[in-house]
Design a protein around this motif. Sequence first.
Motif, short mmCIF file in Angstrom:
data_model
loop_
_atom_site.label_atom_id
_atom_site.label_comp_id
_atom_site.label_asym_id
_atom_site.label_seq_id
_atom_site.Cartn_x
_atom_site.Cartn_y
_atom_site.Cartn_z
N LYS A 32 -16.59 66.68 51.49
CA LYS A 32 -15.78 65.45 50.49
C LYS A 32 -15.07 66.49 49.44
N THR A 34 -14.26 67.56 46.12
CA THR A 34 -15.46 67.72 44.94
C THR A 34 -14.59 68.19 43.94
N ASN A 65 -11.62 59.05 47.29
CA ASN A 65 -12.35 59.54 48.03
C ASN A 65 -12.89 61.30 47.51
N GLN A 67 -15.62 63.07 44.73
CA GLN A 67 -16.74 63.15 43.89
C GLN A 67 -16.69 64.08 42.74
N GLU A 155 -12.12 68.93 51.53
CA GLU A 155 -13.05 68.38 52.31
C GLU A 155 -13.48 69.70 53.20
#
Length: 181
Positions: A32, A34, A65, A67, A155
Amino acid sequence: MKLVRGLAMPNFAYLNPYKEGEMQFSEFAKGKKTYVVFLRYFGCTVCRLDLHIYAQRIKEFTEKNAQLMVVLQSDPTVVAEEAPEGTFPFEIACDPTQAVYKEFEIEPAKNKLALVGSGIFKALKKKKAAKSFGFEHGKFEGNEEQLPAVVLVDENGNITYSHYAKNIADMPSVDDMLAKL
């Protein structure tokens, strides 16, 4: 090793205030986007404000999308005692030995004057804002002169953005961070 754009983000171990044992960044990131934000420690008034702002705006990250992980030089028990589980809707990574900061060359300022440097007015404004939310200084931990940093990992685990602060107030705003997603 400095975390720079184009580099694969190295894995690192950290402690989570609400889970037992050592955690791994690679397990948290799991493919993901980040943001990893390196702040000072939980008791720092300005850091408390930053944590509050991230918590208020986390939905904007997740809508893109992405984090968020915030790394602190705090003992996980200090964070857990002052902020019960669920307080922060993002990952808190504790590094009380400052091993991760040293590994990634996130250096402290040479002294307190250099810590605020040319960002003194912005730092004072942030401190005033923190006080308006009722944030007071907590337990002193870590390195008082620690400078912050932020990296964005895509990602595929590659760093697409990296910023090492020159003073305590030299950090991108949430708006700036979101624009990079």
